[in-house]
Design a protein around this motif. Sequence first.
Motif, PDB file in Angstrom:
ATOM      1  N   GLN A 133       0.819  -1.213   0.000  1.00 22.43           N
ATOM      2  CA  GLN A 133       0.000   0.000   0.000  1.00 22.43           C
ATOM      3  C   GLN A 133       0.854   1.265   0.000  1.00 22.43           C
ATOM      4  N   LYS A 134       0.544   2.172  -0.925  1.00 20.46           N
ATOM      5  CA  LYS A 134       1.214   3.468  -0.985  1.00 20.46           C
ATOM      6  C   LYS A 134       0.497   4.457  -0.071  1.00 20.46           C
ATOM      7  N   PRO A 135       1.215   5.440   0.476  1.00 22.12           N
ATOM      8  CA  PRO A 135       0.556   6.448   1.305  1.00 22.12           C
ATOM      9  C   PRO A 135      -0.344   7.360   0.480  1.00 22.12           C
ATOM     10  N   VAL A 136      -1.459   7.766   1.049  1.00 22.12           N
ATOM     11  CA  VAL A 136      -2.378   8.672   0.354  1.00 22.12           C
ATOM     12  C   VAL A 136      -1.670   9.963  -0.031  1.00 22.12           C
ATOM     13  N   GLU A 137      -0.795  10.458   0.838  1.00 19.94           N
ATOM     14  CA  GLU A 137      -0.094  11.710   0.553  1.00 19.94           C
ATOM     15  C   GLU A 137       0.783  11.599  -0.688  1.00 19.94           C
ATOM     16  N   LEU A 138       1.379  10.436  -0.907  1.00 22.82           N
ATOM     17  CA  LEU A 138       2.177  10.211  -2.110  1.00 22.82           C
ATOM     18  C   LEU A 138       1.299  10.274  -3.353  1.00 22.82           C
ATOM     19  N   MET A 139       0.125   9.658  -3.295  1.00 20.24           N
ATOM     20  CA  MET A 139      -0.763   9.669  -4.449  1.00 20.24           C
ATOM     21  C   MET A 139      -1.325  11.067  -4.708  1.00 20.24           C
ATOM     22  N   LYS A 140      -1.555  11.830  -3.651  1.00 24.33           N
ATOM     23  CA  LYS A 140      -1.951  13.239  -3.840  1.00 24.33           C
ATOM     24  C   LYS A 140      -0.841  14.007  -4.544  1.00 24.33           C
ATOM     25  N   TRP A 141       0.383  13.756  -4.136  1.00 27.54           N
ATOM     26  CA  TRP A 141       1.534  14.409  -4.758  1.00 27.54           C
ATOM     27  C   TRP A 141       1.603  14.054  -6.238  1.00 27.54           C
ATOM     28  N   CYS A 142       1.357  12.783  -6.574  1.00 22.00           N
ATOM     29  CA  CYS A 142       1.336  12.373  -7.988  1.00 22.00           C
ATOM     30  C   CYS A 142       0.278  13.147  -8.767  1.00 22.00           C
ATOM     31  N   ILE A 143      -0.914  13.247  -8.201  1.00 19.85           N
ATOM     32  CA  ILE A 143      -1.992  13.984  -8.875  1.00 19.85           C
ATOM     33  C   ILE A 143      -1.599  15.438  -9.070  1.00 19.85           C
ATOM     34  N   ASP A 144      -0.993  16.029  -8.055  1.00 17.47           N
ATOM     35  CA  ASP A 144      -0.525  17.424  -8.158  1.00 17.47           C
ATOM     36  C   ASP A 144       0.461  17.602  -9.311  1.00 17.47           C
ATOM     37  N   GLN A 145       1.332  16.627  -9.507  1.00 15.98           N
ATOM     38  CA  GLN A 145       2.343  16.724 -10.568  1.00 15.98           C
ATOM     39  C   GLN A 145       1.705  16.747 -11.957  1.00 15.98           C
ATOM     40  N   LEU A 146       0.479  16.260 -12.061  1.00 15.27           N
ATOM     41  CA  LEU A 146      -0.182  16.160 -13.360  1.00 15.27           C
ATOM     42  C   LEU A 146      -1.102  17.339 -13.647  1.00 15.27           C
ATOM     43  N   GLY A 147      -1.079  18.329 -12.793  1.00 20.00           N
ATOM     44  CA  GLY A 147      -1.825  19.560 -13.070  1.00 20.00           C
ATOM     45  C   GLY A 147      -3.326  19.373 -12.984  1.00 20.00           C
ATOM     46  N   GLY A 148      -4.028  19.657 -14.088  1.00 23.45           N
ATOM     47  CA  GLY A 148      -5.488  19.722 -14.057  1.00 23.45           C
ATOM     48  C   GLY A 148      -6.212  18.434 -14.349  1.00 23.45           C
ATOM     49  N   ALA A 149      -5.591  17.289 -14.173  1.00 23.96           N
ATOM     50  CA  ALA A 149      -6.273  16.013 -14.432  1.00 23.96           C
ATOM     51  C   ALA A 149      -7.496  15.888 -13.531  1.00 23.96           C
ATOM     52  N   SER A 150      -8.679  15.776 -14.116  1.00 28.45           N
ATOM     53  CA  SER A 150      -9.907  15.745 -13.320  1.00 28.45           C
ATOM     54  C   SER A 150     -10.496  14.352 -13.168  1.00 28.45           C
TER      55      SER A 150
END
Length: 217
Positions: A133-150
């Motif tokens: 299991q990956k940490p939720v904060e890491l996955m949030k960081w990944c989403i942030d890196q991708l800009g406006g992906a909705s």
Amino acid sequence: MSKVVIGDATLYLGDCREILATLPHVDAVITDPPYGIGIAANPVRQMHERLDWDSSAPDVDLIKACVDAGEVAVLWGGNYFGLPPAQCFFVWDKMQPQEFSLAMCEQAWTNKKGPAKLYRQSVLSYRKEHPTQKPVELMKWCIDQLGGASVILDPFMGSGSTGVAAIQMGRKFIGIEREPKYFEIACRRIEDAQRQTSLFEPEAPKAEQTALFGESA
């Protein structure tokens, strides 16, 4: 195959090889496929049931289908999948001691343009309900890196960390998981995230509320 809809999340219990072909193209794929290294049967993971879901890695065709499903893709463990060279990659520094026997970091392949990025969070800083299991904060960081992906898709959802991150950030999420045990955990975690997010949503103005119900202001 079965489907559960929880707010902005649509979750499928089944094999992603079959389900991916039925889904629309999404903004981003963020996922953590099995690496094929037998980690689920590793004695270090004694708190988890020993299973064989990662006895082999996904084949080339399935990895390609995952990458092609989104405008941009992030695949943790990308170094195991024979993916083409990419300008950008993500690294999770697990903040492990130098002499510790497990990996000090993990790498994600991405077709995003830009320089490599590093995220630091201790692997001991969060509770796990899945052996990888990956940490939720890491996955949030990944989403942030991708800009406006909705709309975020995770074809190997596991216990749902990507989905929790997406819901907490106000994004739509599509998840696929074939193990019923982990699917149930993902549903619970994402439902909790949806409930918590709803508690903090601002109340709609009165005029908008009446319009929603077809009443005159």
